[in-house]
Design a protein around this motif. Structure first.
Motif, PDB file in Angstrom:
ATOM      1  N   PHE A   1      -5.436 -15.716   6.080  1.00 59.42           N
ATOM      2  CA  PHE A   1      -5.724 -16.140   4.704  1.00 59.42           C
ATOM      3  C   PHE A   1      -5.430 -17.629   4.525  1.00 59.42           C
ATOM      4  N   ASP A   2      -5.989 -18.467   5.374  1.00 57.06           N
ATOM      5  CA  ASP A   2      -5.813 -19.913   5.259  1.00 57.06           C
ATOM      6  C   ASP A   2      -4.346 -20.324   5.287  1.00 57.06           C
TER       7      ASP A   2
ATOM      8  N   ALA B   1      -1.776 -18.675   4.261  1.00 57.81           N
ATOM      9  CA  ALA B   1      -0.928 -18.202   3.165  1.00 57.81           C
ATOM     10  C   ALA B   1      -0.015 -17.082   3.624  1.00 57.81           C
ATOM     11  N   PHE B   2      -0.375 -16.441   4.708  1.00 60.79           N
ATOM     12  CA  PHE B   2       0.361 -15.267   5.169  1.00 60.79           C
ATOM     13  C   PHE B   2       0.685 -15.467   6.634  1.00 60.79           C
TER      14      PHE B   2
ATOM     15  N   LEU C   1       5.308  -9.117   1.421  1.00 59.74           N
ATOM     16  CA  LEU C   1       4.506 -10.315   1.183  1.00 59.74           C
ATOM     17  C   LEU C   1       5.412 -11.533   1.007  1.00 59.74           C
TER      18      LEU C   1
ATOM     19  N   ASP D   1       2.962 -19.901   1.497  1.00 62.50           N
ATOM     20  CA  ASP D   1       2.263 -20.686   0.488  1.00 62.50           C
ATOM     21  C   ASP D   1       2.937 -20.355  -0.838  1.00 62.50           C
TER      22      ASP D   1
ATOM     23  N   ILE E   1       1.878 -20.002  -3.826  1.00 53.89           N
ATOM     24  CA  ILE E   1       1.228 -19.008  -4.682  1.00 53.89           C
ATOM     25  C   ILE E   1       1.550 -17.605  -4.158  1.00 53.89           C
ATOM     26  N   ALA E   2       1.532 -17.461  -2.817  1.00 53.92           N
ATOM     27  CA  ALA E   2       1.871 -16.168  -2.225  1.00 53.92           C
ATOM     28  C   ALA E   2       3.323 -15.816  -2.514  1.00 53.92           C
TER      29      ALA E   2
ATOM     30  N   LEU F   1       3.439 -14.554  -6.159  1.00 53.71           N
ATOM     31  CA  LEU F   1       2.797 -13.250  -6.372  1.00 53.71           C
ATOM     32  C   LEU F   1       3.604 -12.132  -5.725  1.00 53.71           C
TER      33      LEU F   1
ATOM     34  N   THR G   1       3.614 -33.297  -4.340  1.00 53.53           N
ATOM     35  CA  THR G   1       3.250 -33.344  -2.923  1.00 53.53           C
ATOM     36  C   THR G   1       1.770 -33.060  -2.702  1.00 53.53           C
ATOM     37  N   GLY G   2       1.092 -32.542  -3.731  1.00 50.95           N
ATOM     38  CA  GLY G   2      -0.341 -32.325  -3.598  1.00 50.95           C
ATOM     39  C   GLY G   2      -0.701 -31.094  -2.797  1.00 50.95           C
TER      40      GLY G   2
ATOM     41  N   ILE H   1      -2.146 -38.908  -1.263  1.00 43.52           N
ATOM     42  CA  ILE H   1      -2.377 -37.768  -2.140  1.00 43.52           C
ATOM     43  C   ILE H   1      -3.687 -37.941  -2.885  1.00 43.52           C
TER      44      ILE H   1
ATOM     45  N   TYR I   1      -4.846 -13.550  -2.728  1.00 46.54           N
ATOM     46  CA  TYR I   1      -4.134 -13.640  -4.011  1.00 46.54           C
ATOM     47  C   TYR I   1      -4.768 -12.718  -5.039  1.00 46.54           C
TER      48      TYR I   1
ATOM     49  N   ILE J   1      -0.431  -6.107  -8.770  1.00 49.81           N
ATOM     50  CA  ILE J   1       0.529  -6.380  -9.844  1.00 49.81           C
ATOM     51  C   ILE J   1       0.065  -5.722 -11.145  1.00 49.81           C
TER      52      ILE J   1
END
Lengths: 480, 206
Positions: free
Chosen positions: A66-67, A69-70, A121, A127, A129-130, A133, A184-185, B119, B150, B157
């Motif tokens: 997942f790019d 993220a995991f 998870l 990441d 966001i991960a 969530l 940090t972008g 950035i 996500y 959730i």
């Protein structure tokens, strides 16, 4: 880019997918069956957890999907096994509890499964966001199981309290994440680390870091974010407290380790002082506040605050040795805590129902010597008395702190664990030397099993110590 | 450009004013209505920023669904808002002091804020050109592909939230009258209808 290439690699997420699918199947099955089917559903949930453990153990490490993220590495593998054991054991303990209390809700195993998915998870998240969530999935399910006994005022109050404070901590975490993203972008751990190592940790990054650490400190109940712990532990039904004390702490600690070691590795000086502060405060408060407690669940709450403080010592070292210490400490903590809660759930009298006071254990050594012996071993282990496993858990974190030149921290740790011995020994004194009260009901089979395994581990740990140590070392190495 | 700036300040001013009214108006129904006004102005701000999808979602979801639900709750539940509001003056100084500290801290942080050149170049890359794709298309392109993970966790959730709402509130009461389709179908005319002879001038004793 072809369509085939876009499809993500789902193999590393297989254990999570197993649990989520089983949870949904159990939910449907539970809706169409009546209360007699609940034990079967509980068993199925335990089998799903065992299946997930097998899947976690057989998957090859070092893959990310997942790019980015995991991430599934040796660290994730080790901690996921811990969390799954915690989840499965707490479902098992709830089954014996449900036989005597009104607790037969089919939603309980479903929510525990979904919460475990959230924890897994969190452990694998690389990441922001991960991270959020996973944390939210885990917490939301726990808010519900804490107040699942909805006719009891204490249970609903505990749920509400936990929910409000948990929402506050999520807010702080999100605020920190948004600041980090702004400065940090990126939200991916590696891109954050790269930007910080190029630009240095500016004021904005530190600001965001503090908020993220505060948010996670709520979840591991480190001082000064521990206020919810005693009330929630006391109010929640005992099997839920067992779950709450074991698995989510391990998962949140894993998340904390990964965040500071991967995303904020270049800002080590900045987070190190925060972790040291959290650690010292948690150890001291855990040691002193537990002394005056008469309710054993409240006592375990303060005890868990203290233990989180010891585990944080290893993290404060910021070295590979330190991470090994944290991982081993959390292993020992998980196994011993589950054993202690097996004893707490077994504290039941025919006429009074569930009892929770330390005084109710009086004379247990005479009325139920085996339970008292195992309980004593576990308490000695929690106190960190040498031949037992708890001592070695503490030994590794103190060693890491000394090697990282954090000698004052190690000294405070040793002193506060000496203070902590007092309240563990007090329980043993009540069990062995006080006049026996009425007998407790005999322990249920599941609880005996949990207590035997846990007590056995705390005494005979050296039989399995080599594989645990090598797995913990491999786990720590995958972060460096 | 000046027109955009003018509208920005108009929306922002109304939004802040209505947000203040949300917490200060005496009538809770007015509070909810002011909250709707605040959201509508927020939607206007999104529109100015070129995020038309977010603007419309804000109107549809928040104003259309969430706040209408709020309005129902406020009107149907007998919550004593006057009592809840008591003690505001007591807590005001502390709250104001904390707010002031936070404000000073934020100013300190944002004062040190500079965009690093790397950035700026990074930030431009992932955003699709607004002229090439619409908002909705750009979101749709990534939501089910790059962010599918996500998206799925969000689904879980929401499932947990739904289970929670049912677990904590649903009660099977014996008084509730439930539809039993089987019983309805099994029912025959002779069970329900009875033909009686009515004598004239006597009426009928049931």
């Amino acid at each position: 880019m072809s369509e085939l290439h876009l499809f993500p690699n789902l193999v590393p997420v297989l254990p999570e997918i197993i649990l989520a699918v089983v949870a949904i199947i159990l939910l449907i099955a539970g809706a169409f069956t009546d209360e007699e089917a609940v034990p079967t559903l509980n068993l199925l949930a335990i089998f799903a957890m065992i299946g997930a453990i097998v899947a976690v153990c057989t998957l090859s490490g070092g893959s990310s999907t997942f790019d980015g993220a995991f991430q599934f590495d040796n660290f994730a593998r080790y901690l996921k096994v811990l969390v799954l054991i915690g989840g499965a054991v707490s479902i098992m303990m709830s089954m014996s509890y449900a036989r005597f209390q009104s607790f037969s809700r089919f939603e309980y195993p479903v929510l525990i499964l979904l919460s475990t998915v959230g924890m897994m998870l969190m452990i694998s998240a690389s990441d922001m966001i991960a991270v959020y969530l996973g944390l939210e999935l885990q917490s939301l399910a726990i808010y519900i199981v804490v107040s699942i006994n909805r006719d009891s005022v204490r249970s609903t109050e505990a749920g509400l309290k936990y929910f409000v404070l948990g929402a506050l901590s999520s807010g702080m975490l999100l605020y920190g994440i948004s600041l980090i993203y702004g400065f940090t972008g990126g939200t991916n751990f590696y891109s954050i680390a790269e930007t910080i190592s190029v630009d240095g940790a500016g004021l904005g990054v530190i600001f965001g870091l503090v908020f993220i650490l505060a948010g996670v400190a709520f979840k591991i109940s480190a001082v000064p974010f521990h206020m919810w712990t005693p009330d929630v532990y006391e109010g929640a039904p005992s099997p839920v407290t067992a779950f709450l004390a074991a698995a989510p702490k391990v998962a949140a600690m894993a998340l904390l380790v990964r965040v500071v070691m991967e995303a904020f590795q270049p800002a080590l000086i900045e987070w190190q002082q925060i972790i040291i502060f959290l650690s010292v405060m948690s150890m001291i408060l855990g040691a002193f506040a537990a002394i005056g407690q008469s309710n054993i669940k409240r006592l375990m709450a303060y005890s868990s605050i203290g233990h989180i403080g010891y585990a944080l010592i290893g993290l404060a070292a910021g070295t590979e040795q330190g991470v090994i210490g944290v991982v081993i400490y959390m292993t020992v903590y998980l196994v011993t805590t589950l054993g202690v809660f097996a004893c707490i759930i077994a504290m039941r009298r025919t006429d009074e129902g569930m009892v929770e006071d330390i005084a109710d254990l009086a004379g247990l050594a005479k009325t139920n010597p085996w339970m008292a012996a195992a309980f004593t071993a576990l308490l000695f282990s929690l106190a960190g008395i040498p031949p037992l496993v708890g001592f070695f858990g503490k030994f590794y974190v103190f060693l890491a702190a000394v090697e990282a030149d954090l000698i004052p921290l190690a000294i405070i740790g040793v002193l506060s664990s000496a203070v902590g011995c007092f309240y563990y020994l007090r329980i043993i004194k009540v069990m062995v030397f006080d006049e026996p009260k009425d007998r407790l009901e005999p322990m249920a089979g599941e609880l005996r099993l949990v207590l035997a395994v846990s007590g056995g581990f705390s005494v005979l740990f050296f039989l399995v110590w080599t594989p645990i140590l090598s797995a913990a070392t491999a786990a720590a190495q995958s972060l460096f | 450009m000046t027109l955009v700036a003018l509208f920005f300040y108009l929306f922002a001013a109304i939004m802040v004013a209505s947000a203040l009214m949300v917490i200060s108006s005496r009538n809770p129904v007015h509070s909810v209505l002011f909250l709707i006004l605040a959201f509508l102005n927020g939607a206007g701000l999104f529109m100015l920023a070129g995020a038309e999808f977010l603007a419309l979602i804000l109107v549809v979801v928040y104003v259309g669904a969430v706040l209408v639900l709020f309005l129902f709750v406020v009107m149907m539940l007998d919550v004593d808002f006057v009592a809840m509001r008591q003690g505001v003056m007591q807590y005001l100084p502390v709250g104001a002091a904390i707010g002031l500290v936070l404000l000073v801290e934020l100013i300190l942080v944002l004062g040190a804020y500079t965009l690093s050149p790397e950035i700026a170049s990074q930030g431009v890359l992932p955003i699709p050109d607004p002229a090439a794709v619409t908002n909705t298309e750009a979101l749709g392109n990534v939501l089910y592909t790059k962010y599918a993970f996500y998206f799925q966790i969000c689904g879980l959730i929401l499932l947990v939230a739904m289970i929670g709402a049912i677990v904590l509130t649903l009660r099977h009461t014996t008084r509730a009258k439930r539809q039993d389709v089987g019983a309805q179908v099994r029912r025959r005319p002779e069970d329900a209808v009875e033909v009686r002879e009515v004598a004239s001038g006597r009426g009928l004793q049931l």
